[in-house]
Design an enzyme around this catalytic site. Structure first.
Site, short mmCIF file in Angstrom:
data_model
loop_
_atom_site.label_atom_id
_atom_site.label_comp_id
_atom_site.label_asym_id
_atom_site.label_seq_id
_atom_site.Cartn_x
_atom_site.Cartn_y
_atom_site.Cartn_z
N SER A 184 39.17 23.23 -59.92
CA SER A 184 40.00 23.81 -60.98
C SER A 184 40.91 22.80 -61.67
O SER A 184 41.59 23.15 -62.63
CB SER A 184 40.84 24.96 -60.42
OG SER A 184 41.72 24.49 -59.43
N LYS A 241 48.30 31.53 -59.66
CA LYS A 241 48.63 30.39 -60.51
C LYS A 241 49.65 30.78 -61.59
O LYS A 241 50.55 29.99 -61.92
CB LYS A 241 47.35 29.86 -61.14
CG LYS A 241 46.41 29.20 -60.11
CD LYS A 241 45.09 28.77 -60.73
CE LYS A 241 44.20 28.12 -59.68
NZ LYS A 241 42.88 27.72 -60.23
#
Length: 811
Positions: free
Chosen positions: A711, A754
């Site tokens: 990511s 996140k």
């Protein structure tokens, strides 16, 4: 020969002084052998207790070093030996200093040697005093002087004699063993001999050796009788106490024996009248009564009947009886056909979930949807839920809430570290100590076929040479198979399809794919600050006050203090760490309450640091500058920001250097980002030849922390591009997404965590992959509030946002 004995009765012409010569009142009388004793004696030490003239008792001595002494005694016509009490007599000969001065001369009868011991019968004759040692080594030889008593006929002696006789009679009554000693004494002496009577009385007592020697050494008769009478009285008290103890013990034993015999007789009588049954009949009737109210399948019922028949012909004492009885105990205790009635009220389930948990609204909606389908079908069986999330987010308590909302029984067991498949499917009955598996034990404990069974820590299940428990779970958790689950111990098909299984895990990576395929996954991402604050106010703090018997008016904590603790001390995804910190606040506050004698404490923001110390987390400062980008990462403890730095080292050669303890996948992402940016240098407005001639260093701070995952691809590419262009990235911007060599931005996981990490770091702009738009839209409004999100399909979309070229598609 002159007589110097002070105790010689001068007025009694018939008294004989015993020495080397015999003094006879009548010159014509003959001297008896017992009246003639030698003036020198071989001495044997006795360490147990002194020997008395009135005693006839066996004596045992070691052959070495006393065998030579006994051989010389055998050569003497009188066979007389001096028995003297000596301390600490071992196997070696003692020194003469350990001998006492006064002893007893005894005649030896029937001496026998057995192995290394010599035994003889000693007949006590008279006291003597050692005058001189003629030999101070074995065999010991000493010159002696004989001591004897005067005949006393006064009233005091008579009174002492009567008192001693009464005490002896009482002692014989309490302990008949002394009667044999008395019979031997009567055969040799008369009770009119007061001195000998005192000696006899002392010899039959169990007094200490020093007390007995005091009597032996006492020559005055009255004093000796007084000492002997004292010892007799002590012996009487001991004998009485011993008899009382014996009587009490015998009474208890007799009472138990009487109860035992009465019970045995009662059993026989009841059995004859048909009022009671033996153990085997009682067991069979118990098992049959259990089956009366249950709907046992035909195959299982046939097997149980066969085992009952076997039980009826086995002996109750045989090992096979115990094995068969234990099997029937398990088989008949199962809730065959017994179900609890489900509460299918969706509104009631919502109220239970809200009462037990704050936040997690998306999880509650998912569970309500699951319960609604069951209500529509009319049953809840055959489903397996898997709650996945970080530690402390309430996975186990959600399982309990599901059971309570359905009004079902709840059973929980942990799979963490389980390595034996027999824990799941049971042991074979051929093994000693065999038991059924956990599912059978669960059904027996809850007593219904449709409980909620929670399998905790399913991601931490192990495997070993004893089997693979994860594979054994496949049959139990498969809705197509668990209606006929086979337990190895019972060897019967059991219906688990009515049970509702709820599993918990921290991650999915370690769960075998076939097992994961059978589960309905529900993700618990953790709590944001507002949810943690609500949980602390409504659940954690009131529970702590109640547990420790405190009132809110005694100890209160402000909302601002709770938020300060959450943001600076407890940033983990769950609330377990927050609970521990609140316990610490409570403990220290209670100490203040008790020591300062105050009746109220209010914990504010200013008090938190004094109670918990310096904050664990300082406000995160996002790095800024050329080649510096803030990425977003997911961890098992929740989300985190991930700063990435790129810098030029020199222009001597070209290449890429990576540091920061990166995993293999993350290293590949860095190489992909480098290749993509290198291949698109023509699109730069300046320095298109940057990567042709310089060595670039890419670093991810916190180098001691392992990092892995794809990511960070667009974050690394952005850092390299910022370095090449010489332009810094926009402030207050973070990003996440996987990058391909052709510039595609692919979806990543952990969007909720996140976003929460970005908000915690005061980041208001986030770049996400376009495929993750749906994940963002499903987040609660409280999480999305205050965050501007840009969705990117290709890296060119990222570039436009990062370098302020255009703001397209802003959420």
């Amino acid at each position: 020969m002159k007589n110097d004995d002070p105790y010689l009765d001068k007025e009694n012409d018939d008294f004989i002084e015993e020495d080397t010569e015999v003094v006879i009142s009548d010159p014509r009388a003959l001297a008896l052998p017992d009246d003639v004793l030698p003036d020198t004696l071989y001495i044997l030490p006795i360490s147990s207790r002194p020997f008395f003239p009135a005693q006839v008792q066996p004596v045992m001595v070691d052959a070495d070093p006393w065998e030579e002494t006994l051989e010389r005694l055998a050569e003497q016509p009188q066979a007389a030996v001096g028995l003297v009490y000596a301390d600490k007599v071992g196997k070696s000969a003692p020194s003469v200093e350990t001998f006492r001065d006064i002893g007893c001369v005894a005649r030896i009868h029937k001496a026998e040697k057995q192995n290394d011991k010599v035994t003889f019968l000693a007949q006590g004759v008279k006291r003597f005093e050692v005058v001189e040692w003629l030999s101070e080594t074995s065999p010991f030889l000493a010159k002696v002087r004989y001591l004897h008593d005067a005949k006393t006929k006064d009233d005091e002696s008579k009174a002492y004699s009567i008192a001693i006789l009464d005490a002896i009679k009482e002692l014989i009554r309490l302990n008949p063993l002394f009667s044999e000693d008395l019979r031997q004494y009567l055969g040799r002496f008369s009770f009119s001999e007061s001195g000998l009577l005192a000696d006899f009385a002392a010899s039959i007592t169990s007094a200490e050796a020093n007390e007995l020697y005091e009597i032996l050494a006492t020559l005055e008769v009255h004093s000796r009788m007084n000492l002997a009478l004292t010892l007799l009285k002590k012996e009487l008290e001991i004998a009485r106490l011993q008899n009382e103890i014996s009587a009490e013990v015998n009474e208890k034993i007799s009472e138990h024996q009487r109860e035992f015999f009465l019970k045995e007789q009662l059993k026989v009588i009841q059995k004859e009248l048909g009022l009671s049954k033996d153990d085997r009949t009682s067991d069979i009737e118990t098992f049959e009564q259990r089956l009366e109210s249950k709907q046992v399948p035909e195959a299982a019922l046939k097997k149980i009947r066969d085992e009952l028949h076997k039980l009826s012909i086995l002996e109750t004492g045989s090992p096979e009886y115990g094995v068969t009885r234990n099997y029937l105990d398990w088989a008949t205790a199962l809730p065959w056909g017994v179900h609890s009635e489900d509460n299918l009220d969706i509104q009631a389930a919502r109220r239970v979930l809200d009462a037990h948990h704050s936040g997690l609204s998306d999880i509650k909606d998912r569970i309500i949807e699951f319960l609604a389908l069951g209500a529509q079908r009319g049953e809840m069986g055959g489903s397996i839920l898997l709650l996945v999330g970080p530690p402390g987010v309430g996975k186990t308590s959600i399982g309990k809430s599901i059971a309570e909302s359905l009004n079902r029984k709840f059973y929980r067991f942990s799979l963490g570290g389980m390595r034996d498949e027999a824990e799941i499917k049971g042991h074979r009955r051929t093994y000693i100590g065999a038991l059924p598996g956990k599912f059978v034990q669960a059904l027996k404990d809850v007593e219904v076929e449709n409980p909620v069974i929670m399998l905790d820590e399913v991601d931490k299940i192990g495997s070993s040479f004893q089997g693979d428990p994860a594979s054994a779970l496949l049959e139990a958790l498969d809705p197509e198979q668990n209606s006929e689950f086979l337990d190895h111990y019972l060897d019967m098909r059991i219906d688990l399809s009515k049970a509702l299984f709820v599993c918990t895990a921290n991650q999915l990576d370690t769960i075998p794919s076939p097992l994961l395929d059978r589960m309905d996954v529900i993700r618990l991402s953790g709590y944001i600050s507002d949810e943690k604050l609500a949980i602390a106010k409504q659940h954690l703090w009131p529970k702590l006050l109640k547990k420790n018997k405190l009132l809110k008016r005694q100890l209160n904590i402000t909302d601002a203090a709770l938020r300060h603790i959450i943001e600076h001390y407890a940033r983990e995804a769950g609330v377990r760490g927050l609970d521990k910190l609140l316990q610490k606040v409570l403990r220290k506050s209670v100490v203040t309450l008790l020591s300062q004698e105050t009746d109220h404490i209010n914990v504010g923001v200013k008090d938190v640091e004094s109670l918990l110390g310096m904050p664990y987390f300082r406000p995160e400062k996002t790095l800024h500058g050329v080649g510096v980008v803030t990425g977003l990462a997911w961890t098992s403890m929740g989300g985190a920001t991930l700063p990435i730095e790129a810098n030029k080292i020199h222009e001597l050669t070209r290449g890429l250097k990576l540091t920061g303890k990166l995993g293999d996948v993350m290293k590949e992402s860095a190489e992909i980002a480098y290749s993509y940016v290198f291949s698109h240098t023509k699109s730069y407005q300046r320095h298109p030849e940057f990567f042709d001639k310089c060595l670039v260093h890419l670093h991810v701070p916190e180098g001691a922390t392992p990092k892995d995952g794809p990511s960070a691809g667009i974050s690394m590419a952005t850092a390299l591009m910022s370095l090449a262009k010489g332009e810094p990235v926009r402030k207050g911007l973070a990003m996440t997404g996987e990058l391909t060599l052709t510039g595609q931005v692919l979806a990543v996981g952990g969007i909720r965590e996140k976003i929460i990490a970005a908000k915690r770091s005061k980041i208001s702009e986030v770049i996400l992959p376009e495929p993750n738009r749906r994940d963002f839209e499903e987040l609660p409004d409280s999480v999305k509030e205050g965050v501007t999100v840009h969705f990117a399909e290709r890296f060119t979309d990222v570039e436009k946002v990062v370098f302020n070229r255009v703001n397209n598609d802003i959420h």
